[in-house]
Design an enzyme around this catalytic site. Sequence first.
Site, short mmCIF file in Angstrom:
data_model
loop_
_atom_site.label_atom_id
_atom_site.label_comp_id
_atom_site.label_asym_id
_atom_site.label_seq_id
_atom_site.Cartn_x
_atom_site.Cartn_y
_atom_site.Cartn_z
N GLU A 191 28.76 21.74 -0.66
CA GLU A 191 27.71 20.73 -0.79
C GLU A 191 28.30 19.34 -0.61
O GLU A 191 29.47 19.12 -0.89
CB GLU A 191 27.11 20.81 -2.20
CG GLU A 191 25.82 21.59 -2.30
CD GLU A 191 24.60 20.79 -1.83
OE1 GLU A 191 24.74 19.84 -1.03
OE2 GLU A 191 23.50 21.14 -2.27
N ASP A 192 27.46 18.40 -0.20
CA ASP A 192 27.89 17.02 -0.14
C ASP A 192 27.96 16.40 -1.53
O ASP A 192 28.94 15.77 -1.90
CB ASP A 192 26.97 16.18 0.78
CG ASP A 192 25.48 16.38 0.48
OD1 ASP A 192 25.12 17.14 -0.45
OD2 ASP A 192 24.66 15.75 1.18
N ASP A 209 23.72 16.17 -7.77
CA ASP A 209 23.03 15.10 -8.49
C ASP A 209 22.35 15.72 -9.72
O ASP A 209 23.00 15.94 -10.74
CB ASP A 209 22.05 14.46 -7.50
CG ASP A 209 21.31 13.26 -8.05
OD1 ASP A 209 21.96 12.35 -8.58
OD2 ASP A 209 20.08 13.22 -7.95
N ASP A 241 22.91 10.76 3.64
CA ASP A 241 21.97 9.89 4.35
C ASP A 241 21.25 8.92 3.44
O ASP A 241 21.15 9.11 2.23
CB ASP A 241 20.91 10.75 5.04
CG ASP A 241 19.92 11.34 4.04
OD1 ASP A 241 20.37 12.05 3.13
OD2 ASP A 241 18.71 11.06 4.15
#
Length: 181
Positions: free
Chosen positions: A106-107, A110, A166
């Site tokens: 995963e980036d 959160d 992004d």
Amino acid sequence: MTGVSQENIIPQTYELLFSEEQILQRVRELGAEIEGHFEGRKPILIGVLNGGFVFLSDLIRCINTDLEIDFLRISSYGDTRESSGHIKILKPLSADIRDRSVVVVEDIVDSGLSIQFLKNMLSAFEPAELRFATLLHKPERTMVDINLDYVGFEIEDRYVVGYGLDDAQIKRNLRGIYVVG
Ligand code: IMP
Ligand code: MG
């Protein structure tokens, strides 16, 4: 290809959080850890689209053992910055992960809702082992109890972009990671 200037696409309000060099240094360390754990077991690394593809592409080149890759895509925030909590699979896995060693890549984690969803969904395929790698983690925001096996950097509750992440679908191509001002 480090040191490419991207000044023309970095707004002045953005603040550099991690440089390309800092990121790659940490990715090398994570790659070595993953290699040490999975050596000889031909793990499948699953990139979570869209954000995870840049991290995945650097990470696999820092792991010197045979491995496979696959991708899946789940619905994310759309163009907003908050998780809706309603997650759908937009692109399912192609690989058969039963009895395989799997690392989800995963980036950023959160709220943790995406990763929790992925854990439940992928566990049902009965992999031999299921681990989670994320480049970034915002621990203050995470509301689920989940073990992250490989974390690049823990960060504060700020919205960040670049290196795959992004801002309303753009800025994924920035080589560093920036806090949006
Ligand atoms: P979670 O389900 O709330 O953990 O959200 C995870 C997903 O939300 C990540 O995989 C990202 O795609 C997106 N996301 C969360 N925080 C950020 C951020 O600061 N910048 C860009 N995308 C983010
Ligand atoms: Mg993501």
